[in-house]
Design an enzyme around this catalytic site. Structure first.
Site, PDB file in Angstrom:
ATOM      1  N   LYS A   1       0.902  -3.878   5.389  1.00  0.00           N
ATOM      2  CA  LYS A   1       1.470  -4.761   6.408  1.00  0.00           C
ATOM      3  C   LYS A   1       2.517  -5.699   5.814  1.00  0.00           C
ATOM      4  CE  LYS A   1      -0.777  -6.080   9.970  1.00  0.00           C
ATOM      5  NZ  LYS A   1      -0.223  -5.043  10.846  1.00  0.00           N
TER       6      LYS A   1
ATOM      7  N   ASN B   1      11.417  -6.141  20.067  1.00  0.00           N
ATOM      8  CA  ASN B   1      10.932  -5.025  20.891  1.00  0.00           C
ATOM      9  C   ASN B   1      11.799  -3.785  20.695  1.00  0.00           C
ATOM     10  OD1 ASN B   1       8.764  -6.348  22.023  1.00  0.00           O
ATOM     11  ND2 ASN B   1       9.754  -6.762  23.996  1.00  0.00           N
TER      12      ASN B   1
ATOM     13  N   ALA C   1       4.443  -5.316   3.058  1.00  0.00           N
ATOM     14  CA  ALA C   1       5.669  -4.593   2.694  1.00  0.00           C
ATOM     15  C   ALA C   1       6.452  -4.189   3.936  1.00  0.00           C
ATOM     16  CB  ALA C   1       5.314  -3.368   1.853  1.00  0.00           C
TER      17      ALA C   1
ATOM     18  N   ASN D   1       0.837  -1.206   0.000  1.00  0.00           N
ATOM     19  CA  ASN D   1       0.000   0.000   0.000  1.00  0.00           C
ATOM     20  C   ASN D   1       0.867   1.249   0.000  1.00  0.00           C
ATOM     21  OD1 ASN D   1      -2.389  -1.516   0.321  1.00  0.00           O
ATOM     22  ND2 ASN D   1      -2.259  -1.421   2.551  1.00  0.00           N
TER      23      ASN D   1
ATOM     24  N   ALA E   1       3.813   1.513  12.084  1.00  0.00           N
ATOM     25  CA  ALA E   1       4.470   0.269  11.661  1.00  0.00           C
ATOM     26  C   ALA E   1       5.052  -0.523  12.825  1.00  0.00           C
ATOM     27  CB  ALA E   1       5.574   0.582  10.657  1.00  0.00           C
ATOM     28  N   ALA E   2       4.634  -0.223  14.042  1.00  0.00           N
ATOM     29  CA  ALA E   2       5.255  -0.855  15.209  1.00  0.00           C
ATOM     30  C   ALA E   2       5.112  -2.377  15.182  1.00  0.00           C
ATOM     31  CB  ALA E   2       4.648  -0.298  16.488  1.00  0.00           C
ATOM     32  N   GLY E   3       3.888  -2.863  14.985  1.00  0.00           N
ATOM     33  CA  GLY E   3       3.665  -4.310  14.981  1.00  0.00           C
ATOM     34  C   GLY E   3       4.345  -5.005  13.821  1.00  0.00           C
ATOM     35  N   ASP E   4       4.343  -4.371  12.655  1.00  0.00           N
ATOM     36  CA  ASP E   4       4.983  -4.967  11.483  1.00  0.00           C
ATOM     37  C   ASP E   4       6.498  -5.002  11.641  1.00  0.00           C
ATOM     38  OD1 ASP E   4       2.471  -5.196  10.311  1.00  0.00           O
ATOM     39  OD2 ASP E   4       2.618  -3.248   9.330  1.00  0.00           O
TER      40      ASP E   4
ATOM     41  N   GLU F   1      -4.474  -8.730   4.829  1.00  0.00           N
ATOM     42  CA  GLU F   1      -4.742  -7.654   3.881  1.00  0.00           C
ATOM     43  C   GLU F   1      -4.727  -8.154   2.444  1.00  0.00           C
ATOM     44  OE1 GLU F   1      -3.508  -3.637   6.337  1.00  0.00           O
ATOM     45  OE2 GLU F   1      -2.085  -4.378   4.851  1.00  0.00           O
TER      46      GLU F   1
END
Length: 302
Positions: A40, A276, A42, A11, A248-251, A139
């Site tokens: 997500k 982390n 990318a 995206n 983009a923290a989780g990715d 997605e």
């Protein structure tokens, strides 16, 4: 060096900086607007590649300027893009409402991502089979993710499911999943258990294992992450930082994790600690892909 294949979304993000979310019927001025690469899939692939994994991508873009931008971003990260195909639909887009607090709300237009077919995945079968890990999210069409997991399991490849955006997952896909990585909201959607502390994390993880998943990591944002394998469980605290943009923290967490994780999961705690740290660096910058750190940046901040 881990070999990671990501099947997922591409995206172009439009980031709208605002003081707060508008109320129903309210008109507000934006503070600024900018575009950045995202999706997500990318994000996760670039995080894996920047952390040293040999990374391949399976996805779909439109034959448009946004598609060319996304392809260039992946190539700059030295990601194998041979399994990215074209669609008559436009490249996927996301519109991110970024508040002063650093929290965000995201609207996604799937576009070409929703046209990724089983035939596209078939053509990438050799790349899947050559991987240590195959990662997917929601997605792109769920049927394609499930089919790719079937191909991976036949080849002895470990599968990682990021169940986002939250939705119900067919039991047969859970049984094909070696590692699932929901956040607290997604964990509750999957299990019906409200996740709010380590005890409820373990209850949710045990339920996911009862549904067929082998290993579980539940991410809890600024608190850290809980993990459970067949033999052990634990909690790894997050690093305390001032968040600017959590997009983009989780990715970043998942991509960097996949670059370090052993295929037998014996180093899961150390891999989570590394992820982390990567995530804590990402949230201190604006944008999805521009904020994802390299292995050298993560190591320098340990």
């Amino acid at each position: 060096m881990n070999k990671v294949t990501v099947l997922g979304s591409l995206n172009v993000d439009t980031i709208l900086k605002i003081n707060r979310l508008p109320k129903p019927g309210e008109t507000m001025q934006m503070n600024s607007k900018q575009n950045a690469g995202g999706g997500k899939g990318a994000n996760q692939a670039i995080a894996a590649a920047r952390c040293g994994a040999k990374t391949s991508f399976i996805g779909k873009i439109g034959n448009d300027a946004n598609g060319a931008m996304m392809l260039e971003l992946l190539k700059e990260a030295e990601i194998d893009t041979d399994a990215i195909t074209y669609s008559a639909s436009g490249t996927g887009q996301a519109f991110i409402l970024l508040q002063e607090s650093g929290e965000n709300s995201i609207l996604v237009y799937g576009g070409a991502n929703q046209e990724l077919s089983l035939e596209d995945i078939d053509q990438a079968q050799a790349k899947i089979a050559a991987s240590d890990f195959l990662i997917t999210q929601f997605e792109t069409p769920l049927a394609g993710g499930k089919y790719a997991f079937e191909l991976a399991k036949r080849a002895g490849v470990k599968t990682i499911l990021n169940p986002a955006p939250a939705k119900q997952v067919p039991p047969e896909m859970l049984s094909l999943t070696d590692l699932i990585t929901p956040n607290e909201t997604e964990a509750q959607a999957l299990t019906g258990i409200e996740v709010k502390d380590e005890v409820s994390c373990q209850q949710a993880a045990q339920k996911l294992q009862a549904l067929g998943v082998k290993n579980v990591i539940i991410t809890l944002g600024s608190k850290g992450a809980f993990y459970q394998t067949k033999t052990t469980h634990g909690f790894v605290p997050a690093f305390k930082v001032q968040a600017v943009d959590t997009t983009a923290a989780g990715d970043t967490f998942l991509g960097s994790l996949s670059s370090q994780l052993d295929t037998d999961f014996t180093n899961i705690e150390a891999a989570i600690r590394f992820a982390n740290k990567a995530s804590s660096l990402a949230v201190q910058k604006l944008g999805a892909i521009p904020s994802i750190p390299t292995y050298a940046e993560i190591s320098a901040n340990n």
